[in-house]
Each structure stands twice: as C-alpha cells, then as structure tokens.
Design an enzyme around this catalytic site. Sequence first.
Site, PDB file in Angstrom:
ATOM      1  N   ARG A  37       0.827  -1.216   0.000  1.00 53.92           N
ATOM      2  CA  ARG A  37       0.000   0.000   0.000  1.00 53.92           C
ATOM      3  C   ARG A  37       0.859   1.264   0.000  1.00 53.92           C
ATOM      4  NH1 ARG A  37      -5.073  -1.750   3.880  1.00 53.92           N
ATOM      5  NH2 ARG A  37      -6.518  -2.119   2.168  1.00 53.92           N
ATOM      6  N   LYS A 202     -13.338  -9.186   8.296  1.00 55.11           N
ATOM      7  CA  LYS A 202     -14.297  -8.068   8.457  1.00 55.11           C
ATOM      8  C   LYS A 202     -15.676  -8.587   8.059  1.00 55.11           C
ATOM      9  CE  LYS A 202     -10.817  -4.505   7.839  1.00 55.11           C
ATOM     10  NZ  LYS A 202     -10.209  -3.507   6.947  1.00 55.11           N
ATOM     11  N   GLY A 360      -6.382  -5.214   1.558  1.00 56.16           N
ATOM     12  CA  GLY A 360      -5.056  -5.051   2.127  1.00 56.16           C
ATOM     13  C   GLY A 360      -4.431  -6.390   2.469  1.00 56.16           C
ATOM     14  N   GLY A 384     -12.898  -3.853   0.946  1.00 58.64           N
ATOM     15  CA  GLY A 384     -14.246  -3.299   1.129  1.00 58.64           C
ATOM     16  C   GLY A 384     -14.557  -2.272   0.055  1.00 58.64           C
TER      17      GLY A 384
HETATM   18  N1  LIG Z   1     -11.390 -18.317   9.928  1.00 60.59           N
HETATM   19  C1  LIG Z   1     -10.817 -17.162  10.284  1.00 60.59           C
HETATM   20  N2  LIG Z   1     -10.854 -16.736  11.574  1.00 60.59           N
HETATM   21  C2  LIG Z   1     -10.274 -15.585  11.949  1.00 60.59           C
HETATM   22  N3  LIG Z   1      -9.620 -14.761  11.103  1.00 60.59           N
HETATM   23  C3  LIG Z   1      -9.550 -15.137   9.817  1.00 60.59           C
HETATM   24  C4  LIG Z   1     -10.142 -16.341   9.341  1.00 60.59           C
HETATM   25  N4  LIG Z   1      -9.894 -16.426   8.011  1.00 60.59           N
HETATM   26  C5  LIG Z   1      -9.181 -15.338   7.679  1.00 60.59           C
HETATM   27  N5  LIG Z   1      -8.952 -14.556   8.743  1.00 60.59           N
HETATM   28  C6  LIG Z   1      -8.172 -13.301   8.819  1.00 60.59           C
HETATM   29  O1  LIG Z   1      -8.738 -12.329   8.003  1.00 60.59           O
HETATM   30  C7  LIG Z   1      -7.803 -11.275   7.906  1.00 60.59           C
HETATM   31  C8  LIG Z   1      -8.043 -10.443   6.683  1.00 60.59           C
HETATM   32  O2  LIG Z   1      -9.402 -10.023   6.667  1.00 60.59           O
HETATM   33  P1  LIG Z   1      -9.913  -8.735   5.884  1.00 60.59           P
HETATM   34  O3  LIG Z   1      -9.326  -7.512   6.500  1.00 60.59           O
HETATM   35  O4  LIG Z   1     -11.392  -8.865   5.848  1.00 60.59           O
HETATM   36  O5  LIG Z   1      -9.302  -8.939   4.410  1.00 60.59           O
HETATM   37  P2  LIG Z   1      -8.782  -7.846   3.363  1.00 60.59           P
HETATM   38  O6  LIG Z   1      -7.813  -6.934   4.087  1.00 60.59           O
HETATM   39  O7  LIG Z   1      -8.139  -8.636   2.280  1.00 60.59           O
HETATM   40  O8  LIG Z   1     -10.013  -7.102   2.928  1.00 60.59           O
HETATM   41  C9  LIG Z   1      -6.439 -11.947   7.933  1.00 60.59           C
HETATM   42  O9  LIG Z   1      -5.636 -11.298   8.891  1.00 60.59           O
HETATM   43  C10 LIG Z   1      -6.753 -13.410   8.324  1.00 60.59           C
HETATM   44  O10 LIG Z   1      -5.902 -13.912   9.328  1.00 60.59           O
HETATM   45  O1  LIG Z   2      -7.796  -2.314   5.101  1.00 54.39           O
HETATM   46  C1  LIG Z   2      -8.715  -1.683   4.587  1.00 54.39           C
HETATM   47  O2  LIG Z   2      -9.779  -2.273   3.992  1.00 54.39           O
HETATM   48  P1  LIG Z   2      -9.843  -3.807   3.459  1.00 54.39           P
HETATM   49  O3  LIG Z   2      -9.451  -4.726   4.589  1.00 54.39           O
HETATM   50  O4  LIG Z   2     -11.291  -3.960   3.083  1.00 54.39           O
HETATM   51  O5  LIG Z   2      -8.922  -3.910   2.271  1.00 54.39           O
HETATM   52  C2  LIG Z   2      -8.735  -0.188   4.512  1.00 54.39           C
HETATM   53  O6  LIG Z   2      -7.515   0.361   4.998  1.00 54.39           O
HETATM   54  C3  LIG Z   2      -9.933   0.364   5.265  1.00 54.39           C
HETATM   55  O7  LIG Z   2      -9.820   0.054   6.637  1.00 54.39           O
HETATM   56  P2  LIG Z   2     -11.162  -0.065   7.552  1.00 54.39           P
HETATM   57  O8  LIG Z   2     -11.904  -1.286   7.068  1.00 54.39           O
HETATM   58  O9  LIG Z   2     -10.646  -0.184   8.954  1.00 54.39           O
HETATM   59  O10 LIG Z   2     -11.958   1.204   7.315  1.00 54.39           O
END
Ligand SMILES: Nc1ncnc2c1ncn2[C@@H]1O[C@H](COP(=O)(O)OP(=O)(O)O)[C@@H](O)[C@H]1O
Ligand SMILES: O=C(OP(=O)(O)O)[C@H](O)COP(=O)(O)O
Length: 403
Positions: A37, A202, A360, A384
């Site tokens: 990033r 998330k 991310g 997101g």
């Molecule tokens: N079954 C699970 N239980 C808890 N955490 C998980 C599980 N599967 C994936 N994760 C966690 O989800 C995190 C990423 O989630 P998220 O922020 O939603 O993805 P992104 O950043 O790609 O949008 C990672 O740190 C990973 O360890």
């Molecule tokens: O990591 C982010 O989003 P992402 O996990 O959906 O890629 C962005 O930095 C937004 O962070 P936020 O979901 O805490 O607002």
Amino acid sequence: MKTIDELLSEGVAGKRVFVRADLNVPLDGTTITDDGRIRAVLPTVRALAEAGARVVVGSHLGRPKGAPDPAFSLAPAAARLGELLGADVAFATDTVGESATATVAGLADGQVAVVENLRFNAGETAKDDAERGAFADRLAALADVYVGDGFGAVHRRHASVFDLPARLPHYAGYLIATEVGVLKKLTDDVKRPYVVALGGAKVSDKLAVIDELLGKADRILIGGGMAYTFLKAQGHEVGTSLLQEDQIPAVLEYLERAGKNGVELLLPVDTLVADEFPDMKAKAPTHPATVAADAVPAGTMGLDIGPETRKLYASKLADAGTVFWNGPMGVFEHPDYAEGTKAVAQALIDSPGFTVVGGGDSAAAVRTLGFDENAFGHISTGGGASLEYLEGKTLPGLAALED
Ligand SMILES: Nc1ncnc2c1ncn2[C@@H]1O[C@H](COP(=O)(O)OP(=O)(O)O)[C@@H](O)[C@H]1O
Ligand SMILES: O=C(OP(=O)(O)O)[C@H](O)COP(=O)(O)O
C-alpha cells in the site's frame, strides 16, 4: 473528477498538498510485513514532490478508538515511505496539533511529511456531521490543496475522505484513477461465469455486500471468518469461530434467494479447527484438526477451509470468465492455516478469466505466500472499497472528488 495531472499542469510549487493515502499496512510489532500500500501511493507522492509541492500525507492505520495508541502509530509507515522515496520524510507525532502544524510549516518545496494516524482523533470516524466537520476544518488548515489517493478507504464516510475534499480544491491521485479504471471494466464488461470469492475477518462489512452480489455474480464462494455465520445459520455448531450472530437472518435469506436466482452460493464442506487462535509471532506448529463443516467440535475455532473445500473451490474457479476475490480463506499469516488461501490464489492463476484480488490482507497474502503479482489481472489495494464499487454503490471518497 479532476486528476492530479491537471493539478500538476496548473502548478503546485510551494503549495501544501494533503494526500489522503491508505498506509494501513500489516504490522508485526513495528515491522511492516507487506509494504504494497505504501508502494501504491509512491507515483502520486513522487510526482507532487518533484513538482515542488510541500506534501502532507495523511492515513489511518488499523482501528484505534479515536485516541492515540502507540500500537497503531504511522511512524513505521512514514519511515518506509522515506526509504522508498529515497528522501527524508518528516513525521508529525500528532495529526492536527502542534507537531503537525510545526512539521508542515517547516517543509521546504519538494519535501514530504506524514502526520500521525488520522483515527487517533474521534472526529475522523464520527457519525455526527458537525464533529467530523470540525476535525476536517483542522486538517484543512494544514493544506492548500487535497489529493485523494487512499483507494482502500474511499468507502468510508470519514472526515479525511469525505469532508476534507469539500473544503479544499480537490483532485484524484494516480492510484485512485488506476483502481477505478480497472473496476469499471468489471462492472461494464463482465465475462461469465463471474465468480466472487469472499473471506477474511471483516465479517459484518462483507456479509452485507452479498445482498447486491446475488444479482450480479454467477457463483459466490465463501471462506475465511464469514463462513461460520452461514454454518451457524444452517444450525451447525461453530465453536468459538468468528460469528456475526445478528446477521443470521440476512444470511438465511441470501441462501434462499441464491437458490431462487440460480446463483451458486457455496460454503465450505470441511474446515481446519484448533483449540485457540494461533500465536502469530511464535509460528509454532498448532496441530489443527480437519473436520466436516457440519461437525465443528464445541470449544474449537475454524481457522481455514479444509482440503475438500480447496478442491471444490478450485473446480468452481477453473472455468471462470471473471473472478473477484476479497478476503483470505484462513489465517494465512500462520503456516498451518495458509493452504486454503494458497489454493484459491493458485486457482485464480490457473483460471482462464480476468482475475482481481482486492484487499489489504488479500494482496499481502498473495505476495507473502510467494505468488507472482503479475500472474493476476489486477491486485487492488482496497477490499471493502472494491466490493462496494462492484455493488454499484456511491462511494463517499469518490463522490467527494467529483464535484
Ligand atoms: N477463519 C478465520 N478466523 C479468523 N480470522 C480469519 C479467518 N480467516 C481469515 N482470517 C483473517 O482475516 C484477515 C483479513 O481479513 P480482511 O481484513 O477482511 O481482508 P482484506 O484486508 O483482504 O479485505 C487476515 O488477517 C486473516 O488472518
Ligand atoms: O484495510 C482496509 O480495507 P480492506 O481490509 O477492506 O482492504 C482499509 O484500509 C480500510 O480500513 P477499515 O476497514 O478499517 O476502514
């Protein structure tokens, strides 16, 4: 939307330019485990600095609770930005206070500063317009011009994303322009089958997007932390796995609507479970058990999709015309729970379609697990944000750059 090229042609020498970046990088203590990033915003920061602007970079990192918290300091990201730029980057230890004011006042033309985490201020994420506005006023006092380039946060109606651009002449940076260009292609010209893979942690945010995706995608593959809300909704034990209990009625409705719409909404058929969340630092073996998805033992936590699910999801990606993937399939940071994420990454690479990885942690996962970035059609810095864009929603941080 005016772009940074227009700003550069108007001339920025001597102007204070606030760049809203997304430097929300994964950290192990103060060590950045993936700097994607930061690299992504370099073209914008470099172009502004080379044109003689006084560049003030602002970002959030993590989800601190509206007050300073050293665990979420942007200091490591500022240091890494300096290394990547090959120049000194000043760091303000607050966001809009004395340190920020003095740091920005001390910038010479072409110099760059980073101010401390925007979310150390409750006004950044406040629901109340006046509270957000008051914080945006203080940010606006630090700059003459605004450049929006934090694509990963454009879906957030936050002060630095939404209210600040209304107070300053505003432009889109190179990253936002690139991201929107690619995602627009995904909405305008989707080759089918269109497969969306969703995982991550998330859960609340991402379960909500399925509502719209049911009208757009042909197949939706569910993994990561969101799988267990579905399994619970079907009446299964999920132990101590991530769970969004309040979204169970919504999830049941998704399952029903998917059936009616002819959308394949696929859930894991097996899962890896352990007694507790792994210690990421130790990376010591944790001896997970593989169990059927409907047989998670009470007291255990689901941490990755299992081998049968890996095969199933790979087969559902094998003929995809378009793939969008957000959210790791498991806790990929620990080697015991990385296989699901690896299998889906490999299936994207093997698929004949146009593939987009967004988020991310998802982007960090494909890089840290050793995949070649160029093997994917596009790696988006926003999970997101890209999901909400694909839903067809108006994103506050893009709308704010438009007028
Ligand atoms: N079954 C699970 N239980 C808890 N955490 C998980 C599980 N599967 C994936 N994760 C966690 O989800 C995190 C990423 O989630 P998220 O922020 O939603 O993805 P992104 O950043 O790609 O949008 C990672 O740190 C990973 O360890
Ligand atoms: O990591 C982010 O989003 P992402 O996990 O959906 O890629 C962005 O930095 C937004 O962070 P936020 O979901 O805490 O607002």
